[in-house]
Design an enzyme around this catalytic site. Structure first.
Site, PDB file in Angstrom:
ATOM      1  N   THR A   1      29.230 -81.327 -64.400  1.00  0.00           N
ATOM      2  CA  THR A   1      30.448 -81.875 -64.149  1.00  0.00           C
ATOM      3  C   THR A   1      31.048 -82.130 -63.032  1.00  0.00           C
ATOM      4  OG1 THR A   1      31.202 -80.094 -66.025  1.00  0.00           O
ATOM      5  CG2 THR A   1      32.742 -80.698 -64.316  1.00  0.00           C
TER       6      THR A   1
ATOM      7  N   TYR B   1      36.904 -83.635 -70.646  1.00  0.00           N
ATOM      8  CA  TYR B   1      35.843 -84.904 -70.162  1.00  0.00           C
ATOM      9  C   TYR B   1      34.469 -84.243 -70.974  1.00  0.00           C
ATOM     10  CZ  TYR B   1      33.905 -81.157 -67.258  1.00  0.00           C
ATOM     11  OH  TYR B   1      33.156 -79.041 -67.293  1.00  0.00           O
TER      12      TYR B   1
ATOM     13  N   THR C   1      27.423 -76.721 -64.265  1.00  0.00           N
ATOM     14  CA  THR C   1      27.005 -75.023 -63.432  1.00  0.00           C
ATOM     15  C   THR C   1      27.065 -74.477 -64.728  1.00  0.00           C
ATOM     16  OG1 THR C   1      29.249 -75.005 -64.681  1.00  0.00           O
ATOM     17  CG2 THR C   1      29.425 -75.314 -62.118  1.00  0.00           C
ATOM     18  N   ASP C   2      26.594 -75.306 -66.427  1.00  0.00           N
ATOM     19  CA  ASP C   2      26.161 -73.629 -67.162  1.00  0.00           C
ATOM     20  C   ASP C   2      24.790 -73.606 -66.378  1.00  0.00           C
ATOM     21  OD1 ASP C   2      28.277 -74.895 -68.257  1.00  0.00           O
ATOM     22  OD2 ASP C   2      28.252 -75.578 -70.283  1.00  0.00           O
TER      23      ASP C   2
ATOM     24  N   LYS D   1      27.061 -68.009 -63.243  1.00  0.00           N
ATOM     25  CA  LYS D   1      28.311 -67.854 -63.643  1.00  0.00           C
ATOM     26  C   LYS D   1      28.555 -66.931 -64.197  1.00  0.00           C
ATOM     27  CE  LYS D   1      30.585 -72.103 -66.380  1.00  0.00           C
ATOM     28  NZ  LYS D   1      30.427 -73.266 -67.085  1.00  0.00           N
TER      29      LYS D   1
ATOM     30  N   GLU E   1      15.392 -43.603 -70.824  1.00  0.00           N
ATOM     31  CA  GLU E   1      15.764 -43.424 -72.154  1.00  0.00           C
ATOM     32  C   GLU E   1      14.297 -44.269 -73.103  1.00  0.00           C
ATOM     33  OE1 GLU E   1      19.665 -43.424 -75.127  1.00  0.00           O
ATOM     34  OE2 GLU E   1      19.442 -45.238 -73.822  1.00  0.00           O
TER      35      GLU E   1
HETATM   36  N1  ASP Z   1      28.966 -78.104 -69.250  1.00  0.00           N
HETATM   37  C1  ASP Z   1      28.724 -78.829 -67.641  1.00  0.00           C
HETATM   38  C2  ASP Z   1      27.426 -78.554 -67.415  1.00  0.00           C
HETATM   39  O1  ASP Z   1      26.420 -77.458 -67.356  1.00  0.00           O
HETATM   40  C3  ASP Z   1      29.257 -77.420 -66.554  1.00  0.00           C
HETATM   41  C4  ASP Z   1      29.553 -77.839 -65.267  1.00  0.00           C
HETATM   42  O2  ASP Z   1      29.054 -78.501 -64.805  1.00  0.00           O
HETATM   43  O3  ASP Z   1      30.735 -77.485 -64.886  1.00  0.00           O
HETATM   44  O4  ASP Z   1      26.998 -79.293 -66.889  1.00  0.00           O
END
Ligand code: ASP
Length: 359
Positions: free
Chosen positions: A41, A55, A121-122, A194, A316
């Site tokens: 992103t 986007y 970010t994924d 995340k 457990e």
């Molecule tokens: N789907 C995107 C990615 O991980 C999300 C992001 O970058 O925030 O490339």
């Protein structure tokens, strides 16, 4: 006599000027930071500035990202390489190894002082943790992303990139393992995830941030204690090919079936990370399946679907008796990577368990 004095004065003057020049060039020499762009992103573009969630990721090239923040050139001599242009949910071992090899080449260069990786970010947390395990360096490596595309009103990418370069350029960042920088906060790669998929403060760690950046100055508050980078026994130089031993994750809930576990075994999966309920628990009606798979050579790693806390061994469930491994505080996706790397070295469960305690 007069002539000798003025000659001596001239020599002192020349010496003073040369020393001043030398001193100021040493003091003012900027570090060299390379930005390795992979997409996400932070390189995303929407149709309109009001599109913060709708986007396409991985559209904007690295030079455009760098030129959008001209102030980073005051922090360091910054150059960029476009390693990939991908949304991070589509990263597989092949891309992960490509990123690691590229970063490894860079940190070996005398004229590179720090590396920043721009990333979706994924799966940012996975790449950061993998680099933390396989790159042998004390030079700063900082992984950064953004939650809003570059075209959005109040895009968070430019400030995140500015802070990431400041972090990579700072001598104080040396030897602290791979860092994640998001939303002003400095995090350790191993225990950061995340946690929110909407807000700009998307990343967090149950053990807290290491520090913060305010106006390009890092403020440090704690340090990690686990093995990483130059102290790691894993090394990207020793990993051949473009895949890792096959490790998959299963998700725990009520009312499970053995179907997925048997299918994975049939497909040649070498280890299953069971993201179990609570303390990584295994339902009583699946214990026989797990033990059958373990007898067939499959490694069973008990992780947890609970975000915080850590999995206790032999609580457990009798892990010693069943020859299972616990993932300690690593979440399932990080446990998957450590297991894959562990399997490049050993199939001894005691050794694999040691690695989970140490990393
Ligand atoms: N789907 C995107 C990615 O991980 C999300 C992001 O970058 O925030 O490339």
């Amino acid at each position: 006599m007069e002539n000798i004095v003025s000659k001596t004065q001239l020599t002192y003057k020349t010496l003073a000027i040369s020393l001043t020049f030398l001193f100021s060039s040493v003091v003012m020499a900027k570090p060299n930071v390379t930005i390795v762009a992979t997409g996400g992103t932070i390189a995303g573009a929407g149709a309109d500035a009001t599109n913060s969630a709708t986007y396409s990721a991985a559209k904007v090239p690295v030079d455009t990202l760098i030129n959008a923040v001209p102030q980073i050139q005051n922090l360091a001599n910054v150059n960029g390489v476009q390693a990939l242009q991908i949304a991070s949910e589509s990263i597989s071992d092949k891309e992960l190894l490509t990123i690691a090899r590229q970063v490894n080449e860079l940190v070996k260069k005398d004229d590179v002082n720090g590396v920043v990786i721009t990333h979706g970010t994924d799966t940012l947390e996975e790449t950061a943790f993998f680099l933390n395990l396989v790159i042998h360096t004390d030079k700063p490596i900082v992984v950064v992303g953004s939650m809003r595309p570059s075209t959005a009103i109040s895009a968070d990418g430019p400030l995140n990139l500015y802070g990431a370069v400041a972090l990579a350029a700072s001598p104080e960042s040396k030897g602290k393992g791979v860092l994640i920088f998001m939303n002003d906060s400095i995090f350790a790669a191993r225990d950061t995830s995340k946690r929110i998929n909407i807000h700009t403060n998307a990343f967090g760690s149950q053990w807290g941030a290491l520090g913060m950046i305010v106006e390009s100055k890092p403020y440090w508050f704690r340090e990690g204690v686990k093995r990483n980078t130059s102290k790691s026994e894993f090394n990207i130089d020793q990993i051949k090919g473009d895949s890792l031993p096959l490790v998959q994750i299963t998700y725990g809930s009520d009312s499970m079936t053995p179907i997925a576990y048997d299918a994975y075994a049939k497909a040649g999966v070498k280890a299953i990370v069971h993201a179990g309920t609570g303390n990584g628990s295994v339902p009583n009606y699946l214990v026989d399946t797990f033990n059958k798979l373990r007898s067939g050579g499959m490694q069973i790693i008990r992780s947890s679907r609970v975000a915080d806390g850590f999995v206790l061994r032999n609580a457990e469930q009798p892990d010693d008796k069943y020859d299972w491994v616990v993932a300690h505080d690593l979440n399932p996706q990080k446990a998957r990577l450590l297991t894959a790397l562990a399997l490049t070295k050993t199939t001894d469960t005691k050794e694999i368990q040691r690695m989970f305690w140490e990393y």
